[in-house]
Motif scaffolding. Sequence first.
Motif, PDB file in Angstrom:
ATOM      1  N   UNK A  23    -100.628 -35.934 -79.966  1.00 26.76           N
ATOM      2  CA  UNK A  23    -100.300 -34.686 -79.193  1.00 26.76           C
ATOM      3  C   UNK A  23     -99.554 -35.018 -77.897  1.00 26.76           C
ATOM      4  N   UNK A  24     -99.767 -36.055 -77.078  1.00 25.14           N
ATOM      5  CA  UNK A  24     -99.057 -36.448 -76.065  1.00 25.14           C
ATOM      6  C   UNK A  24     -97.395 -36.737 -76.326  1.00 25.14           C
ATOM      7  N   UNK A  25     -97.341 -37.102 -77.539  1.00 22.18           N
ATOM      8  CA  UNK A  25     -96.072 -37.552 -78.036  1.00 22.18           C
ATOM      9  C   UNK A  25     -95.298 -36.239 -78.328  1.00 22.18           C
ATOM     10  N   UNK A  26     -95.878 -35.411 -78.960  1.00 24.67           N
ATOM     11  CA  UNK A  26     -95.511 -34.094 -79.063  1.00 24.67           C
ATOM     12  C   UNK A  26     -95.054 -33.170 -77.830  1.00 24.67           C
ATOM     13  N   UNK A  27     -95.953 -33.409 -76.812  1.00 27.44           N
ATOM     14  CA  UNK A  27     -95.524 -32.743 -75.466  1.00 27.44           C
ATOM     15  C   UNK A  27     -94.341 -33.206 -74.962  1.00 27.44           C
ATOM     16  N   UNK A  28     -94.059 -34.414 -74.976  1.00 23.97           N
ATOM     17  CA  UNK A  28     -92.916 -34.847 -74.512  1.00 23.97           C
ATOM     18  C   UNK A  28     -91.603 -34.510 -75.270  1.00 23.97           C
ATOM     19  N   UNK A  29     -91.767 -34.498 -76.650  1.00 22.71           N
ATOM     20  CA  UNK A  29     -90.685 -34.090 -77.340  1.00 22.71           C
ATOM     21  C   UNK A  29     -90.428 -32.408 -76.976  1.00 22.71           C
ATOM     22  N   UNK A  30     -91.374 -31.859 -76.882  1.00 24.66           N
ATOM     23  CA  UNK A  30     -90.944 -30.286 -76.446  1.00 24.66           C
ATOM     24  C   UNK A  30     -90.867 -30.006 -75.002  1.00 24.66           C
ATOM     25  N   UNK A  31     -91.032 -31.097 -74.323  1.00 28.47           N
ATOM     26  CA  UNK A  31     -90.581 -30.822 -72.704  1.00 28.47           C
ATOM     27  C   UNK A  31     -89.386 -30.192 -72.580  1.00 28.47           C
ATOM     28  N   UNK A  32     -88.229 -30.539 -72.756  1.00 32.17           N
ATOM     29  CA  UNK A  32     -86.967 -30.015 -72.754  1.00 32.17           C
ATOM     30  C   UNK A  32     -86.898 -28.479 -73.154  1.00 32.17           C
ATOM     31  N   UNK A  33     -87.562 -28.306 -74.174  1.00 28.10           N
ATOM     32  CA  UNK A  33     -87.425 -26.649 -74.678  1.00 28.10           C
ATOM     33  C   UNK A  33     -88.412 -26.037 -73.709  1.00 28.10           C
ATOM     34  N   UNK A  34     -89.356 -26.675 -73.143  1.00 32.94           N
ATOM     35  CA  UNK A  34     -90.116 -25.701 -71.811  1.00 32.94           C
ATOM     36  C   UNK A  34     -89.593 -25.560 -70.817  1.00 32.94           C
ATOM     37  N   UNK A  35     -88.611 -26.662 -70.403  1.00 35.47           N
ATOM     38  CA  UNK A  35     -87.855 -26.214 -69.276  1.00 35.47           C
ATOM     39  C   UNK A  35     -86.719 -25.404 -69.399  1.00 35.47           C
ATOM     40  N   UNK A  36     -86.114 -25.448 -70.447  1.00 32.18           N
ATOM     41  CA  UNK A  36     -85.056 -24.485 -70.999  1.00 32.18           C
ATOM     42  C   UNK A  36     -85.605 -22.981 -70.917  1.00 32.18           C
ATOM     43  N   UNK A  37     -86.793 -22.801 -71.386  1.00 35.20           N
ATOM     44  CA  UNK A  37     -87.564 -21.333 -71.403  1.00 35.20           C
ATOM     45  C   UNK A  37     -87.740 -21.018 -70.187  1.00 35.20           C
ATOM     46  N   UNK A  38     -88.523 -21.917 -69.444  1.00 33.06           N
ATOM     47  CA  UNK A  38     -89.114 -21.692 -68.093  1.00 33.06           C
ATOM     48  C   UNK A  38     -87.883 -21.204 -67.297  1.00 33.06           C
ATOM     49  N   UNK A  39     -86.725 -21.762 -67.372  1.00 36.48           N
ATOM     50  CA  UNK A  39     -85.297 -21.827 -66.527  1.00 36.48           C
ATOM     51  C   UNK A  39     -85.040 -20.236 -66.842  1.00 36.48           C
ATOM     52  N   UNK A  40     -84.931 -19.949 -68.225  1.00 32.47           N
ATOM     53  CA  UNK A  40     -84.745 -18.427 -68.427  1.00 32.47           C
ATOM     54  C   UNK A  40     -85.308 -17.482 -67.912  1.00 32.47           C
ATOM     55  N   UNK A  41     -86.725 -17.632 -68.023  1.00 35.11           N
ATOM     56  CA  UNK A  41     -87.519 -16.798 -67.071  1.00 35.11           C
ATOM     57  C   UNK A  41     -87.457 -16.494 -65.773  1.00 35.11           C
TER      58      UNK A  41
END
Length: 343
Positions: free
Chosen positions: A1-19
Amino acid sequence: MLVLRWILLPFSLLYGFIVEVRNWCYNREIFSVYSIPVPSILVGNLSTGGTGKTPHVHFLADYLKEQHKVCIVSRGYGRKTKGFRWVQVNDQSEEVGDEPLFYKKRFGDKVLVAVGERRSEVVKRVLHEEDSVSLFLLDDAFQHRAVRCGLSILLTEYQKPFFNDQVLPTGNLREFSHNKKRADLVIVTKCPTVLTLQEKEDFRLRLNINEKPVFFSRIVYGQPLGFKGSYWNSPKQVLVVTGIANPELMIRYVSTMAEIEHLTFADHHDFKDSDIEAIHRKFDTFAHSNAAILTTEKDFVRLSQNRSKGELDKYPWFYLPISIQIDESEKFKSIIDQYVGTI
């Protein structure tokens, strides 16, 4: 689960930036914002769901309905219709959504309920058609920046607070947690029955919400009610059926009353005939003669309209009503009264 979080982190930052860009545009009114001209209270959250918005909107509507002509505005999530629609008691959940229909069935003519994708357009339509409306309650509208409410209430769950979460898809937040500053007050929901003053103070500090009021609420379960008026006879075995975002608290509660098995469906699940058949097949495997099927009140709204209602009547179906209890409720109500009274 921790590894998956790190993989998805760039997408979270992008999504958060758009918001964040979207919020910046609304903050500077580059995007148009409609200010509701009568008292209006928003109930929302930062996460994707399960914080208890429905019982808190119900609490506010119940408290305010005697002194005001209240209209609850909702998107009507899960409905198969589009655009503006008044909610009527005899509507189907697929037409208006289960939560708006839940409100209407609870309050009847005492509270108006309207649905629509664009909250600002819904409010304008309501005021045009029902000029007696003197107060709006907006359900799940914290991110709907195109409409400005007079009082914003932000909910966060005690066991899953926003300060321990991250933005989608890494976590469950719809936007970065610093946007909590838009709220006028915070309610920490689904709290334990016993919460010490020190535990509350520690939680307040972690919320980091400055001097804004923070309240703590807990869910109160009522006596299970039969679909066809039958009596809850303290069954030894219970098949719990849920189609809500976060059923854990209910499961823990029912587990104290009986031996249980749990069938879980997605939030706002549209129960089909095949689902009903599968539920009944599962129930038929129960060994104990004193057994029951128990669901939530929101699920009851959808299930009671199922085409297999005749089949439902052959089984001991019950639903579990809930309400909320807010600590320092008089202080909370005084804030609501002060806001409404100063408009």
